[in-house]
Design an enzyme around this catalytic site. Sequence first.
Site, short mmCIF file in Angstrom:
data_model
loop_
_atom_site.label_atom_id
_atom_site.label_comp_id
_atom_site.label_asym_id
_atom_site.label_seq_id
_atom_site.Cartn_x
_atom_site.Cartn_y
_atom_site.Cartn_z
N GLY A 260 -5.71 -1.35 4.71
CA GLY A 260 -5.68 0.10 4.58
C GLY A 260 -6.55 0.51 3.42
O GLY A 260 -7.33 1.46 3.51
N ALA A 261 -6.41 -0.23 2.31
CA ALA A 261 -7.17 0.08 1.10
C ALA A 261 -7.07 -1.10 0.15
O ALA A 261 -6.27 -2.01 0.37
CB ALA A 261 -6.62 1.34 0.44
N GLU A 263 -7.06 -1.90 -4.18
CA GLU A 263 -6.80 -1.18 -5.42
C GLU A 263 -7.79 -1.45 -6.54
O GLU A 263 -7.45 -1.25 -7.72
CB GLU A 263 -5.39 -1.54 -5.90
CG GLU A 263 -5.21 -3.03 -6.32
CD GLU A 263 -4.68 -3.91 -5.21
OE1 GLU A 263 -4.83 -3.55 -4.03
OE2 GLU A 263 -4.10 -4.97 -5.53
N GLU A 295 -2.14 2.73 -3.94
CA GLU A 295 -3.25 2.15 -4.72
C GLU A 295 -3.19 2.60 -6.18
O GLU A 295 -3.57 1.85 -7.09
CB GLU A 295 -4.61 2.50 -4.10
CG GLU A 295 -4.76 2.14 -2.62
CD GLU A 295 -4.33 0.72 -2.28
OE1 GLU A 295 -4.56 -0.19 -3.08
OE2 GLU A 295 -3.75 0.53 -1.18
ZN LIG Z 1 -1.20 -2.93 -2.22
#
Ligand SMILES: [Zn+2]
Length: 815
Positions: A260-261, A263, A295
Amino acid sequence: MSVPGASTSLRRDEAERRAALLDVTGYELELDLATDEATFPSRTTITFTSAGGDTFVDVKPLELRGATLNGTELDPATLHAGRLPLPTEAGENVLVVDAVMGFRTDGEGLHHHTDPADGRRYVYGMSFMDAAPSVFACFDQPDLKAPYTLTVRAPRDWTVTANAPGTEAEPGLWRFERSAPLATYFVTVVAGPYHHVRDEHDGIRLGLSCRRSIAPHLDADAEELLTVTRQCFDEFHRLFGIRYPFGDYHQAFVPEFNAGAMENPGCVTFRDPLVFTSRVTRGARIQRAVTVAHEMAHQWFGNLVTPRWWDDLWLNESFAEYMGNRVAADVTEYGDTWVHNAHRRRQWGLVADQRPSTHPVAGNGAEDAAGALQDFDGISYSKGSSVLKQLAAVVGDDVFVAGAVDHFTRHRFGNATMNDLLGSWERAGAGDLTGFVDGWLRAPGVDELRLDRAAGTLRRVPPAAHPAERTHAVRVASAAPGDATWRVDEVVLAGEGTPYDVGPDAAVVVDAYEDSWSWSAPDAATLAALPDLLPRTTDPMLRAGIWNALRSGVHAGAVEPAAALAVVAAGLPSERDDDGVSVVTAWALGRLRAVVADPEDLETQVRAAAEVVVRDAEPGSTVQLAGFGAVVATTEDEALLRSWLVGTDLPPGVELDEALRWKVLVRLAVRGATDADELDAALAAAPSAVARTEHSRARASLPTAAAKEWAWARFTGEARVANYEVEAAGLGLWQRGQEHLTEPYVERYLTGLPAAAEVFSGWLLGDVAEAFFPLTARRPEVLERVRRLAADPDLPGAVRRRVDDMADELARRIG
Ligand SMILES: [Zn+2]
């Protein structure tokens, strides 16, 4: 088998020896992204002190041009399996490594993407887990943190963003300030002709970026994204009292991102389908807001204080998942985030925790980095979040937050372990956490909470393979037949059971509000009452709890498929949460359809229910959008599909956009009502990144032998395409009703997986093993074969793990 020259995953004992030997002072990286589209020169200077002795640096180049240690040439021929031996001297050392690296297309290392919409090229770095050495030479382990000074040469029309603030010193040459100490796994560079949006909040410069072809869509949502970011910064600063420590905060939406992402301090990368180019549900917006918050939580938990070794990464994710949900719910416009979590995330964790491969949230003992990646699943996120929420309830929120702050303060810019965090919580007043940790964090498996109506008892049934002592404090909802109101009782379940007396006909939903990590199935009386009760149940969280109980019951084989379908048919039309509509219909059309006696009848019933949702919803609402998605996925009216494809006969409030156009095309493809030429023409007419992925799904779904060959070429690597397209081809290939075409691919999967494991690596390899898995081949002999495959010691562990989990899924679908 081992592959000559392939990289070796770092073992924990090796990391411990290297950490004891070295202290890294700093990295200087010079990357040249302006040479060609396949490779980039990478020069790394590492300064470090050593106790003296032999060690190695991790580097995975296409070509090692040269390396010097303290001015002495190292022999490039000694590079083996991604490691270059280093005879370090006691005291100060300087290592310089000159290499040529390859751009990648699997979402790891430096990923290179050419936008099909306009031919522009984009690059971003994903160093997570063990991809950093394919970008620069490094001591690739989480506890050798150091500051980075980065210089990047790039084409003149590009911008370059990285972990620290930077400027274009001269045309095409970007210099960055020395960063705060970073672990190798979150070093990134985002470079290309990206579109930028800039802002500032509370002294922090904020940025958003995406590919130019989707810039108008980012601009349209920029205020929403920036508002969520500002609100979360304020809340994290209020909770922790520790300022965000990494300078600017840039959020880059990048193409073909696997997760998803990620950090990365100062420069978070997100998958760019999160820049919505078509209408989406409210649930999709909540998911994006939670991801932003998640994040941001990592900037403290993971980035400021980093796990010493990968076995504590799960606590990282659990913490970020919990804080992401909590902060999004508390301070953003998405106050119903926990309902979303119930629909979208809970089953992910519950299913993972009931697989034979289940593992503890924390301290999984991963002996190498690759082994740790396998356990990166719903347990790390969904279960971990639930357990930390329970911990906050048990010790009190003040103590929970104070312990986290103590942890951040003691280990600022350093590394720590789970025991360090537990120590911080105990110092903050949590008392002895041994029992909690043993039951929830160190023990795998999930308890069933089962109503024994005759005995008037709620029982705690621990998993047979992993019994553990756990106390559940839950809310139990019950309703008498004909009664529109639910009674909610707070119940504590410990030991064997707790008295709970209800009448013989009352519906009972145990842990209806996700208070504890547990599963329960509706019993016969509850199943009989739900079709009447659900349409009159308006509490969205309770409804989500009921749907979860139904899904858990089917997963465990405790609910008859026909009874589950009756609840869906009766309850779906009254669903007013768009996540509820999307998730329940997708589950019914996938998991439930696999086990009902008459799949056609199920499709008819789900379509009828979804049509009521569309009819009753406000035109233009997201509930209508979610309902219509299910109608498209089930309709058999090809003339109507053709009308929708040109934007006519759509329900008032539904408009044809890219997502809907491709949903219709995929449905036509599954039914054999289109062909490769029409799909190719649709892609050529509007060739976006979204279209390319959906085109892959649609072409693979066509009921022709040629289409299945086309999909298969993406599995074998004969056709090399980027990660999203590979996965979509796998998911499209297996279609119910096309068994006469897909049957040969059962055998081809079983015998071809070892070869695929040499074509793909990392994250994508696991996804490929799952997406192409023959889940529609529900026969015992196939199950036996895939179980043998999962036990094949020659396969990489990550592949065996995926096959093993899919075998469990197949077994449950065979029944
Ligand atoms: Zn995470």
